[in-house]
Design an enzyme around this catalytic site. Structure first.
Site, PDB file in Angstrom:
ATOM      1  N   ARG A 197     -35.381  94.748  57.760  1.00  7.70           N
ATOM      2  CA  ARG A 197     -35.656  93.851  58.757  1.00  7.70           C
ATOM      3  C   ARG A 197     -37.356  93.666  59.088  1.00  7.70           C
ATOM      4  O   ARG A 197     -37.834  92.791  59.288  1.00  7.70           O
ATOM      5  CB  ARG A 197     -35.121  94.272  60.228  1.00  7.70           C
ATOM      6  CG  ARG A 197     -33.567  93.981  59.894  1.00  7.70           C
ATOM      7  CD  ARG A 197     -33.147  94.167  61.479  1.00  7.70           C
ATOM      8  NE  ARG A 197     -33.386  93.085  62.411  1.00  7.70           N
ATOM      9  CZ  ARG A 197     -32.963  93.156  63.511  1.00  7.70           C
ATOM     10  NH1 ARG A 197     -32.562  94.075  64.401  1.00  7.70           N
ATOM     11  NH2 ARG A 197     -33.475  92.183  64.363  1.00  7.70           N
ATOM     12  N   CYS A 218     -39.488  96.389  68.958  1.00  5.08           N
ATOM     13  CA  CYS A 218     -38.133  96.337  67.826  1.00  5.08           C
ATOM     14  C   CYS A 218     -37.682  95.172  68.001  1.00  5.08           C
ATOM     15  O   CYS A 218     -38.546  93.992  67.896  1.00  5.08           O
ATOM     16  CB  CYS A 218     -37.003  97.298  68.388  1.00  5.08           C
ATOM     17  SG  CYS A 218     -36.502  97.083  69.999  1.00  5.08           S
TER      18      CYS A 218
END
Length: 293
Positions: free
Chosen positions: A188, A247
């Protein structure tokens, strides 16, 4: 009783008198959050099926976030307002001097670290995450109970320390004194996959520290000295207070923040909107691939 401030193990929790501890079950599934009172998420269903005796339930969406603020560019899990979080603590019957223990599924939502950080943001230091989560409790043969737990409410009013987090996106740009650590999984971070947010990649200059690297194979945290060595290798000459964590939405980043605190590397902060907040404005730059080491 010596109060714990980062991690607590199963035996230490089991030894606490029920009157001395507030236990909070934070299990939550991002892909199965539920839609309301009549359709609760998987985490809450799991809680009702079985939890540590005396534990109350915390929903990431409704107790630890304010989803009504998403439209303000604050990410998928905006911080709750101080008044709302005060009401949550009141409902749980928290009072000053009480040990708080939060837990989740060891390899699940990691919302326990989010609650740990929120409490510290509110000036509450006597809070620890159960090392190994609910699985460690069950594996040790400890008792469980089902249903809901309701505690006697108490008046609570807390305020957040604004020095511990960032919400302004532009504050991340062009600051060589800052180390931005992204807690998402490497694919990611590199922009190879993006299952949740509309754009893949990372904030230019951010380094990758997947939160899963804080854990051993059994779901428990690595030893403090091991974590310290690993984070210091990332930081180089930077102090821990130079670190800003991020995040996808400001949840698993708290796991890295917890790991650093457990390792004795205090003073880092959270970029609360995180990636989902950053990409809410298409004009912000996006990097892909790996940052040079």
């Amino acid at each position: 009783m010596t109060l714990k401030t980062t991690l607590i193990d199963v035996q230490e929790l089991a030894a606490l008198a029920p009157a001395d501890v507030l236990i909070v079950d934070c299990r939550f599934e991002l892909m199965a959050p539920g839609t309301g009172e009549r359709d609760v998420g998987k985490g809450e269903r799991d809680y009702r099926d079985g939890h540590i005796p005396g534990a109350v339930y915390a929903s990431l969406d409704t107790d630890l976030s304010d989803l009504a603020r998403k439209a303000q560019g604050l990410g998928r899990h905006p911080l709750p307002l101080e008044a709302a979080f005060s009401e949550v603590l009141s409902r749980w019957g928290w009072h000053e001097g009480m040990q708080v223990v939060c837990y989740d599924a060891a390899n699940g939502s990691l919302a326990a670290a989010r609650l740990w950080w929120l409490l510290r943001l509110a000036g509450i230091r006597d809070v620890a995450v159960l090392d190994g989560g609910y699985q460690a409790w069950v594996a040790a043969g400890m008792p469980v109970e089902s249903g809901d737990v309701h505690r006697e409410p108490r008046p609570v009013s807390v305020y957040f320390d604004a020095e511990q987090y960032l919400v302004e996106h532009d504050s991340l740009r062009n600051d060589p004194a800052r180390v931005l650590l992204d807690a998402r999984a490497a694919p990611r971070y590199r922009g190879e996959v993006e299952p949740i947010d509309p754009v893949g990649g990372h904030v230019p200059g951010a380094l990758n520290r997947p939160f899963a690297e804080n854990l051993r194979d059994d779901g428990r945290f690595k030893q403090a000295d091991v974590l310290r060595q690993e984070f210091q290798a990332l930081l180089g000459a930077h102090a821990s207070s130079d670190v800003v964590h991020m995040c996808g939405s400001g949840v698993t980043a708290c796991h890295n923040l917890l790991a650093m605190e457990h390792a004795g590397l205090g003073g880092s902060r959270l970029y609360a909107p995180s990636w989902s907040g950053w990409v809410s404005d298409a004009s912000r730059p996006v990097a892909k691939g790996s940052e040079p080491g």
